[in-house]
Design an enzyme around this catalytic site. Structure first.
Site, mmCIF file in Angstrom:
data_model
loop_
_atom_site.group_PDB
_atom_site.id
_atom_site.type_symbol
_atom_site.label_atom_id
_atom_site.label_comp_id
_atom_site.label_asym_id
_atom_site.label_seq_id
_atom_site.Cartn_x
_atom_site.Cartn_y
_atom_site.Cartn_z
ATOM 1 C CE LYS A 82 5.714 -8.322 2.431
ATOM 2 N NZ LYS A 82 4.538 -8.915 1.285
ATOM 3 C CD GLU A 97 1.796 3.721 -10.141
ATOM 4 O OE1 GLU A 97 1.576 4.173 -8.918
ATOM 5 O OE2 GLU A 97 3.499 3.651 -10.628
ATOM 6 C CD GLU A 116 14.808 2.316 -6.248
ATOM 7 O OE1 GLU A 116 14.192 3.612 -6.787
ATOM 8 O OE2 GLU A 116 16.091 2.840 -5.548
ATOM 9 C CB CYS A 168 7.647 2.518 -10.863
ATOM 10 S SG CYS A 168 8.974 1.079 -11.340
HETATM 11 P P1 NAD Z 1 2.451 -1.918 -2.298
HETATM 12 O O1 NAD Z 1 3.057 -0.699 -2.467
HETATM 13 O O2 NAD Z 1 0.699 -2.348 -1.645
HETATM 14 O O3 NAD Z 1 2.970 -3.233 -2.342
HETATM 15 C C1 NAD Z 1 4.416 -3.781 -2.627
HETATM 16 C C2 NAD Z 1 5.216 -5.023 -0.862
HETATM 17 O O4 NAD Z 1 4.703 -3.761 0.343
HETATM 18 C C3 NAD Z 1 4.473 -5.830 -1.306
HETATM 19 O O5 NAD Z 1 5.403 -7.182 -0.432
HETATM 20 C C4 NAD Z 1 2.945 -5.580 0.301
HETATM 21 O O6 NAD Z 1 2.879 -6.844 0.591
HETATM 22 C C5 NAD Z 1 4.005 -4.516 0.427
HETATM 23 N N1 NAD Z 1 2.511 -4.391 1.653
HETATM 24 C C6 NAD Z 1 1.715 -3.247 1.296
HETATM 25 N N2 NAD Z 1 1.451 -2.846 1.922
HETATM 26 C C7 NAD Z 1 1.942 -3.331 3.291
HETATM 27 C C8 NAD Z 1 1.566 -2.260 4.737
HETATM 28 N N3 NAD Z 1 1.035 -2.068 5.194
HETATM 29 N N4 NAD Z 1 2.693 -2.143 5.292
HETATM 30 C C9 NAD Z 1 4.452 -2.886 4.826
HETATM 31 N N5 NAD Z 1 4.394 -3.919 3.611
HETATM 32 C C10 NAD Z 1 2.731 -3.508 2.661
HETATM 33 O O7 NAD Z 1 2.185 -2.205 -4.291
HETATM 34 P P2 NAD Z 1 2.560 -2.896 -5.000
HETATM 35 O O8 NAD Z 1 0.587 -2.944 -5.362
HETATM 36 O O9 NAD Z 1 2.538 -3.737 -4.807
HETATM 37 O O10 NAD Z 1 3.401 -2.262 -6.379
HETATM 38 C C11 NAD Z 1 2.974 -1.785 -7.333
HETATM 39 C C12 NAD Z 1 3.605 -0.302 -6.176
HETATM 40 O O11 NAD Z 1 5.150 -0.579 -6.863
HETATM 41 C C13 NAD Z 1 2.890 0.944 -7.281
HETATM 42 O O12 NAD Z 1 3.116 2.079 -6.682
HETATM 43 C C14 NAD Z 1 4.794 1.284 -8.250
HETATM 44 O O13 NAD Z 1 5.015 2.242 -9.326
HETATM 45 C C15 NAD Z 1 5.774 0.233 -7.331
HETATM 46 N N6 NAD Z 1 6.899 0.540 -7.887
HETATM 47 C C16 NAD Z 1 8.058 1.405 -7.962
HETATM 48 C C17 NAD Z 1 9.076 0.502 -8.513
HETATM 49 C C18 NAD Z 1 10.341 1.869 -8.109
HETATM 50 O O14 NAD Z 1 11.114 1.028 -8.780
HETATM 51 N N7 NAD Z 1 10.399 2.759 -7.731
HETATM 52 C C19 NAD Z 1 9.240 -0.356 -9.020
HETATM 53 C C20 NAD Z 1 7.929 -1.422 -8.811
HETATM 54 C C21 NAD Z 1 6.969 -0.880 -8.150
#
Ligand code: NAD
Length: 478
Positions: free
Chosen positions: A171, A380, A246, A280
């Site tokens: 997804k 962040e 992650e 991230c």
């Molecule tokens: P997010 O958590 O909002 O979304 C990530 C994914 O989760 C998306 O596919 C989204 O549709 C899904 N999602 C959102 N709400 C959900 C829920 N309630 N239940 C299940 N799935 C849900 O994060 P984002 O804004 O897309 O990405 C940014 C974040 O990701 C930042 O905090 C960043 O640091 C982190 N990130 C971490 C890494 C790593 O490797 N550690 C890499 C890239 C990004």
């Protein structure tokens, strides 16, 4: 441009609701994609379950060949997919091409690691017994990925899953599904059998609930925010679904008094302004020794003033738009609250208007006189902001660096070898860059500690995320 779900090798719109994908640079509607939910997720898990046994029965070399072919196609079509990526995500075209190379490297690396999944034999406690340790694929897996690296965050999961003999339901993030669907098209072309890869766009809660509510899905790999990671961890308790998380970061970057300032500034540019600060592992707090503070700020300001902000599709642009309006609001709040509490704006500090474009372009910003209790040092930021805090003693710098619940990446700049060891060991982070602002690579175990999650992606370590360990205790009968 592909806009349908990929389920069991078929592209299906499903005839239900859709949602729009917007170019953050100019608000142009790029496409409508399916608003899938439980029904499509279960269909995808059905397909992944059916495809599992035949995929596992192939040799590891055979699976590796398919992954190498996918990597080859991805690199061949990098200009086309890079353009989709820039249009839906905003990053400059050069960075999109860089992401595609990075994404392909995970496929190639995992393909080769899959050919080296070794078990063990262990001496038994009696000589009529033998103990064999087998490494076997976990089974059907799920991947939920973020918008900031929409292709690479998928291949970092897909590569090792398929190399190990697992199948996957993916997804992608709502903001960036189009490059993921383009990757799916290439997977079909590369010879990935129907059902081995399934990609569904839509409602994150309905899809993740269906994934974690189904005992056939044995493992979920999630990259995204800590907040959502926590929710998924609770829901995973129903079926004790294995997780890799992650999550978010809040990286410190320390510049010691003996650092080469040109290297420190180059490292800052690499880890702060890449992807407009939306990575991230972006440095989020700059902890700079008092004695070189002014010189560092001056050199950094000189370099930052050369950064060109604009539409990522245009030649020569270094900094594109932020992903959406809440991202702009958060960045502005971090800057405004810091200034209101006594921080000094060196440059930037607001959005910048660009003709015929949206108002999501934020100026590269430097703040000094920042103190650790300011919001910008607590959360962040995910934007092109450099907040600088001063320090005088090494211990103080390490204490400031570790004063966060997050533990993904940390950076420091020094030429003192004993300091390299001492500080690397003292930092409570999964990744440490020493004189290096770009530590990510396919051969290294990427991942965090504390609230940045657990599990490692990359290197030989990633294979364990997609393998179960079984032992066979075998007693002779004659
Ligand atoms: P997010 O958590 O909002 O979304 C990530 C994914 O989760 C998306 O596919 C989204 O549709 C899904 N999602 C959102 N709400 C959900 C829920 N309630 N239940 C299940 N799935 C849900 O994060 P984002 O804004 O897309 O990405 C940014 C974040 O990701 C930042 O905090 C960043 O640091 C982190 N990130 C971490 C890494 C790593 O490797 N550690 C890499 C890239 C990004």
């Amino acid at each position: 441009m592909q806009t349908a779900n990929l389920i069991n090798g078929q592209w299906t719109h499903g005839g239900g609701d859709t949602f729009g994908v917007i170019n953050p640079a100019d608000d142009q509607l790029l496409a409508e994609v399916p608003m899938s939910g439980r029904q499509e997720t279960l269909a995808a898990i059905d397909a992944a379950s059916e495809a599992l046994a035949p995929w596992q029965e192939r040799t590891a070399r055979d699976r590796a060949d398919v992954l190498h072919e996918l990597s080859r196609l991805l690199l061949e079509q990098a200009p086309r997919i890079g353009r989709i990526l820039t249009m839906e995500q905003g990053k400059p075209m050069a960075e999109s091409l860089g992401e595609i190379g990075y994404a392909a490297s995970f496929l190639d690396w995992a393909a080769e690691e899959g050919c080296r999944i070794y078990g063990d034999t262990i001496p038994a406690s009696s000589n009529n017994k033998r103990i064999l340790v087998l490494k076997q694929p976990v089974g059907v897996t799920g991947a939920i990925t973020p918008w900031n690296f929409p292709v690479a965050m998928i291949t970092r999961k897909l590569g090792p899953a398929l190399a190990a003999g697992c199948t996957q339901v993916i997804k992608p993030a709502e903001d960036t599904p189009l490059s993921a669907l383009a990757l799916g098209e290439l997977a079909c072309e590369a010879g990935v059998p129907p059902g081995v890869i399934n990609i569904i766009t839509g409602d994150p809660v309905a899809i993740s609930d269906a994934m974690l509510g189904d005992p056939r899905l044995r493992k979920l790999s999630f990259t995204g925010s800590t907040e959502v990671g926590r929710i998924l961890m609770q829901k995973a308790s129903t079926n004790l679904t294995r997780l890799s998380l992650e999550l978010g970061g809040h990286a410190p970057l320390i510049v010691f008094d003996d650092a080469d300032l040109d290297i420190a500034v180059a490292g800052t540019l690499a880890c702060k302004f890449r992807n407009m600060g939306q990575t991230c592992i972006s440095a989020n707090r700059f902890i700079v020794h008092d004695s070189i503070h002014d010189a560092f700020i001056q050199k950094l300001q000189d370099s930052v003033s050369a950064l060109v902000v604009g539409n990522g599709l245009h030649e020569g642009v270094h900094v594109g738009p932020l992903i959406n309006d809440p991202a702009i609001e958060k960045v502005q709040q971090h800057v405004d609250t810091a200034v209101a509490s006594g921080a000094t704006l060196v440059c930037g500090g607001s959005t910048t208007p660009i003709e015929s474009m949206s108002d999501r372009f934020y100026q590269p910003t430097i703040l000094m006189d920042v103190t650790p209790e300011m919001l910008i040092c607590q959360e962040e930021t995910f934007g092109p902001i450099v907040p600088v805090v001063r320090f005088t003693e090494d211990d103080e710098a390490v204490r400031l660096a570790n004063a966060t619940p997050y533990g993904l990446a940390a950076y420091f700049f020094t030429n003192d070898a004993s300091r390299v060891i001492r500080v690397s060991e003292a930092l409570e982070y999964g990744i440490v860059g020493v004189n290096d602002g770009a530590p990510s690579t396919a051969q290294a175990p990427f991942g965090g500690v504390k609230h940045s999650g657990y599990g490692r992606e990359g290197g030989r370590y990633v294979m364990d995320e997609y393998l179960e360990t079984k032992y066979v205790s075998w007693q002779f009968t004659d």
